[in-house]
Scaffold this motif. Structure first.
Motif, PDB file in Angstrom:
ATOM      1  N   ALA A 159      -0.258   1.628  -0.840  1.00  0.00           N
ATOM      2  CA  ALA A 159      -1.376   0.908  -1.012  1.00  0.00           C
ATOM      3  C   ALA A 159      -1.505  -0.512  -0.611  1.00  0.00           C
ATOM      4  N   ASN A 160      -2.674  -0.928  -0.288  1.00  0.00           N
ATOM      5  CA  ASN A 160      -2.962  -2.468  -0.012  1.00  0.00           C
ATOM      6  C   ASN A 160      -4.287  -2.704  -0.047  1.00  0.00           C
ATOM      7  N   GLU A 205       9.683   6.135  -1.857  1.00  0.00           N
ATOM      8  CA  GLU A 205       9.317   7.480  -1.146  1.00  0.00           C
ATOM      9  C   GLU A 205       7.839   6.970  -0.837  1.00  0.00           C
ATOM     10  N   PRO A 206       7.295   7.857   0.008  1.00  0.00           N
ATOM     11  CA  PRO A 206       5.972   7.800   0.654  1.00  0.00           C
ATOM     12  C   PRO A 206       4.920   8.354  -0.165  1.00  0.00           C
ATOM     13  N   TRP A 207       5.168   8.560  -1.498  1.00  0.00           N
ATOM     14  CA  TRP A 207       4.293   8.554  -2.663  1.00  0.00           C
ATOM     15  C   TRP A 207       4.815   8.317  -3.880  1.00  0.00           C
ATOM     16  N   LEU A 213      -6.581   0.035  -1.865  1.00  0.00           N
ATOM     17  CA  LEU A 213      -6.921   1.671  -1.503  1.00  0.00           C
ATOM     18  C   LEU A 213      -5.469   2.068  -1.115  1.00  0.00           C
ATOM     19  N   LYS A 214      -5.273   3.443  -1.257  1.00  0.00           N
ATOM     20  CA  LYS A 214      -4.073   4.164  -0.955  1.00  0.00           C
ATOM     21  C   LYS A 214      -4.240   4.368   0.541  1.00  0.00           C
ATOM     22  N   ILE A 215      -2.912   4.592   1.131  1.00  0.00           N
ATOM     23  CA  ILE A 215      -2.830   4.534   2.409  1.00  0.00           C
ATOM     24  C   ILE A 215      -2.335   6.133   2.876  1.00  0.00           C
ATOM     25  N   PRO A 231     -11.005  10.466  -1.731  1.00  0.00           N
ATOM     26  CA  PRO A 231     -11.653   9.108  -2.606  1.00  0.00           C
ATOM     27  C   PRO A 231     -10.276   8.389  -3.008  1.00  0.00           C
ATOM     28  N   GLY A 232     -10.468   7.121  -2.786  1.00  0.00           N
ATOM     29  CA  GLY A 232      -9.447   6.246  -3.147  1.00  0.00           C
ATOM     30  C   GLY A 232      -8.421   5.900  -2.105  1.00  0.00           C
ATOM     31  N   PHE A 233      -8.507   6.677  -0.846  1.00  0.00           N
ATOM     32  CA  PHE A 233      -7.706   6.437   0.198  1.00  0.00           C
ATOM     33  C   PHE A 233      -8.508   5.609   1.299  1.00  0.00           C
TER      34      PHE A 233
END
Length: 181
Positions: free
Chosen positions: A43-44, A140-142, A166-168, A178-180
């Motif tokens: 996220a960033n 890891e990617p999550w 926000l998550k990527i 939502p949130g991405f």
């Protein structure tokens, strides 16, 4: 570990209106050798250079001259080829390894601080003193929701507006969630 992380985050007061913001709370020490390798950008705070990128990760490699190569890789489409950007990092506080500056366009450098790294070097947060840029990383990617919330607490404790983070997307089903981004 998550409880300790959340407690530490709550211990840092927020600045009052009109007060100058406190410096970022960099971690006390980063083992630079352990920090090298691949980190996924979880996220960033979206900004022009990374907004819309998919499944990004960085590869940090220590160079013989003491600088660090920063290779950023991402996708514009999940079914397309990746693209890369090559950057360079200089550690400005060699006593702690937790503060430095980064560039992808020399001679333009940006300061940063490592705000969190867990003892296993699986999760990390890097922030910019302006509080306009922050990155949440994982090996890891999550990450699970509990760790994500704990990392948001650290960013909040350092004066970042967590509502902007926000998550990527790292997989197609993340798109539009939502949130991405």
């Amino acid at each position: 570990m998550l409880a300790a992380l959340a407690l530490a985050a709550c211990a840092t007061p927020m600045p009052e209106f009109g007060e100058e913001e406190e410096p970022l709370q960099a971690v006390g020490y980063v083992d630079v050798d352990r920090y090298m390798g691949r980190w996924y950008v979880i996220a960033n705070i979206p900004y022009f250079a990374e907004r819309g990128n998919l499944a990004p990760y960085v590869e940090y490699t220590l160079r013989p001259d003491g600088l660090i190569d920063d290779k950023y890789t991402a996708w514009e489409r999940f079914d397309g080829p990746p693209f890369t950007k090559d950057g360079m990092i200089e550690i400005t506080n060699p006593m702690t390894g937790a503060e430095g500056r980064i560039t992808f366009l020399p001679p333009l450098w940006q300061d940063y601080a490592v705000l969190f790294v867990d003892k296993e070097y699986r999760y990390s947060i890097i922030g910019h003193p302006s509080r306009d840029y922050v990155w949440l990383f994982a090996r890891e990617p999550w990450i699970n929701d509990e760790m994500y919330e704990a990392m948001l607490a650290v960013t909040h404790a350092n004066g970042f507006d967590v509502g902007r983070i926000l998550k990527i997307p790292h997989k197609p089903e993340d798109l539009g969630t939502p949130g991405f981004q």
